[in-house]
Structure formats: C-alpha cells, structure tokens
Design an enzyme around this catalytic site. Sequence first.
Site, PDB file in Angstrom:
ATOM      1  N   HIS A  53     -28.023-114.790  12.703  1.00 31.82           N
ATOM      2  CA  HIS A  53     -28.415-116.172  13.024  1.00 31.82           C
ATOM      3  C   HIS A  53     -29.738-116.038  13.788  1.00 31.82           C
ATOM      4  O   HIS A  53     -29.797-116.208  15.000  1.00 31.82           O
ATOM      5  CB  HIS A  53     -27.320-116.801  13.897  1.00 31.82           C
ATOM      6  CG  HIS A  53     -27.457-118.271  14.118  1.00 31.82           C
ATOM      7  ND1 HIS A  53     -28.517-119.015  13.682  1.00 31.82           N
ATOM      8  CD2 HIS A  53     -26.635-119.141  14.759  1.00 31.82           C
ATOM      9  CE1 HIS A  53     -28.336-120.278  14.037  1.00 31.82           C
ATOM     10  NE2 HIS A  53     -27.207-120.381  14.699  1.00 31.82           N
ATOM     11  N   ARG A  71     -26.053-128.529  16.424  1.00 27.43           N
ATOM     12  CA  ARG A  71     -27.326-128.121  17.008  1.00 27.43           C
ATOM     13  C   ARG A  71     -28.307-127.597  15.960  1.00 27.43           C
ATOM     14  O   ARG A  71     -29.443-128.052  15.893  1.00 27.43           O
ATOM     15  CB  ARG A  71     -27.112-126.987  18.019  1.00 27.43           C
ATOM     16  CG  ARG A  71     -26.703-127.416  19.378  1.00 27.43           C
ATOM     17  CD  ARG A  71     -25.864-126.337  20.002  1.00 27.43           C
ATOM     18  NE  ARG A  71     -24.514-126.487  19.463  1.00 27.43           N
ATOM     19  CZ  ARG A  71     -23.580-127.180  20.078  1.00 27.43           C
ATOM     20  NH1 ARG A  71     -23.802-127.690  21.244  1.00 27.43           N
ATOM     21  NH2 ARG A  71     -22.406-127.365  19.522  1.00 27.43           N
TER      22      ARG A  71
HETATM   23  C1  NCD Z   1     -23.227-120.618  16.676  1.00 26.79           C
HETATM   24  C2  NCD Z   1     -23.010-120.404  15.189  1.00 26.79           C
HETATM   25  O1  NCD Z   1     -22.842-121.350  14.446  1.00 26.79           O
HETATM   26  O2  NCD Z   1     -23.041-119.260  14.821  1.00 26.79           O
HETATM   27  N1  NCD Z   1     -23.573-121.903  17.051  1.00 26.79           N
HETATM   28  C3  NCD Z   1     -24.842-122.368  16.916  1.00 26.79           C
HETATM   29  O3  NCD Z   1     -25.526-122.146  15.941  1.00 26.79           O
HETATM   30  N2  NCD Z   1     -25.327-123.076  17.946  1.00 26.79           N
HETATM   31  C4  NCD Z   1     -22.111-120.057  17.473  1.00 26.79           C
HETATM   32  C5  NCD Z   1     -20.747-120.664  17.317  1.00 26.79           C
HETATM   33  O4  NCD Z   1     -20.481-121.416  16.386  1.00 26.79           O
HETATM   34  O5  NCD Z   1     -19.918-120.340  18.164  1.00 26.79           O
END
Ligand code: NCD
Length: 319
Positions: free
Chosen positions: A142, A64
């Site tokens: 994040h 994503r």
């Molecule tokens: C998250 C991440 O990579 O921190 N995913 C993301 O960015 N959509 C959460 C996860 O990996 O569970």
Amino acid sequence: MSKFPVLHFPHRHLLGIDGLDAADIAIILDLAETYIEQNRADDKKRALLRGRTIINLFFENSTRTRTSFELAGKRLGADVINMSVASTSVKKGETLLDTALTLNAMHLDALVVRHPDSGAVKLLAEAVNCAVINGGDGSHEHPTQALLDALTIRRRKGRLHGLTVAICGDVLHSRVARSNIALLNIMGAHVRVVAPRTLLPAQVSRLGVEVFHDMARGLADVDIIMMLRLQTERMHGSFLPSIREYFHFYGLDHNKIARARPDALVMHPGPINRGVEIDSAVADDLDRSLIREQVEMGVAVRMACLDLLLRANTPMTEH
Ligand code: NCD
C-alpha cells in the site's frame, strides 16, 4: 512550454515501495510538501492535470484512500471517476483483466486500483497503457500509505534517518506494515515489529526488522509507535484467544506509551478499532496522536504521485 515545471520521475507506475529508491521517495515527499498549503487555502484547485482522466477502481471498501485520491485528482484539475466493484461479484484473472481492458479503451491517464489479491494490481498494470497506482493489494503493498506516513513523520521529527519506529499488531495481514517496513529501511530508520507470533509472517526478520513479542520491550525508547488494525477480513481461522486478551497485551494505552521516548508519537492508518488495538484516550490525545495529520498528508502525497506519474518525463515502456 508548460508554465508548470516538469520533474523527472523514472517510473511509469506506482505498484509498491519495492522498486523505489531514496531519491524517488524524496522527490515524492518534497513535491507533496508543496501541496499541503494549497490544500489549506480557500482556492484548492489548480489546472495542472486539466483534461486528464483518472479512474478509482476499488474492489475493496475504502474511505480514506478512495476519497483522498478523488480529492487529489480534482484539486489538480483532472476528471475523476469512482468505480466500486464488490469483490464477490468479480471473478479473478480474466475478469479483472477484461475490466481493465474495457477501461483502457476509454483513453484513461491513470488507474488507481485496490484489490483483495496480492499481485492483482501488477497484473493489471501489465495490461493497460495508462499509469497504474496501487491503492492496496491484499496483504502485499500500500505504497501511498507508507509515503503519507513518511511525510507525516518527516514533518514532525524533521527526518526519517536514525529514528526508531515500532510497527505493532497484525503485521501478518498488513500491506501497510509491508510498505512501511520497506520505505523506512530505504530511508535509514530502525524498524521494529511488535506482535504475537501468530500475527507475524514467517521469517519476518528477513524484512529488515527487529522482532518483539512484548509491548514493554518493543516500545522501549522508540520515536514512533505505528499501530495496525486487526484485519479480521483476511483471517481464515483463529489467530487470537480473545479481543479482551489482545487489548490487554497489545492494545496501546498511556501505560504502554510510557516505555517509549517522552516525545514519542502515535500513528494508525485507520480505520481504528477503539478498545481493540488502541485505547480511545490515546487515539484522541492530540499531543501524541498523528492520526488526523496522516489523513491530511494523504491528500498531498496522492497529489504528488498523480502529478509525477502523469506529467513527469518518464521513459515510457509499452507492454
Ligand atoms: C489500511 C488498508 O486498507 O490497508 N487502511 C487505509 O488504507 N487507510 C489499513 C486497514 O484497513 O487497516
């Protein structure tokens, strides 16, 4: 003069929610709103960032985040290059900086970085001349995930202020949780965490959350249920008796949702593990689940972040 108005955004990088204030967050979300329609139109491309170069430098797997940053850059007219670096082949410290300096010499405008070590993205930002966006650093932050979650909630509920949000599951290893806790607190939401003791950081209540170890109590009357994946790749040792037991106590199913407000909505950053932290019937329930909407908002939010960092009149401080 440019035909596109330039907004004021007083940051050179986006390394975390920590460091932003409510006004910064509102600027990003308001600008992202304007990109949602563009992303739904047949012609999705604009020339705002024409001539700019963005590199996605990912030391960890991603579906994503990487794809949406790529789409975001391309829809604004920039050139986007993806670099995936297997973390095992990269030595930390100097090698990371050497990679950054090599890329820096190619006159980039933005570097989007995901790295397994907390703090690595900041280190890199100190070494380059371009804007740096944190695409996830270890279990630290994040920021664009929290921003896209905020946009999703704001569109559905009309506000963030005063809502009660329960963040459930592996909070200990989650950068998504940390960024969301920070953002939701800044925007005046009430934040709860619901998790077994082994999956919570020490002194978690200092982050400004109410702590629950039991889903029935933790979900009582909440507006938003935010589920987290068990991040086994960051677990060294045993944190849980078994996945079956975990699902029984902490997996989200319709019975547990019944404790929340009748109009409560369910979120998950993805990738989801069906039958581990979330029941399939909940994940696919379009009346409850915002999981796909979160992905859609991710592109709009990343367009807003790139636009603001690359075009806004930021006072530039050279390192
Ligand atoms: C998250 C991440 O990579 O921190 N995913 C993301 O960015 N959509 C959460 C996860 O990996 O569970």
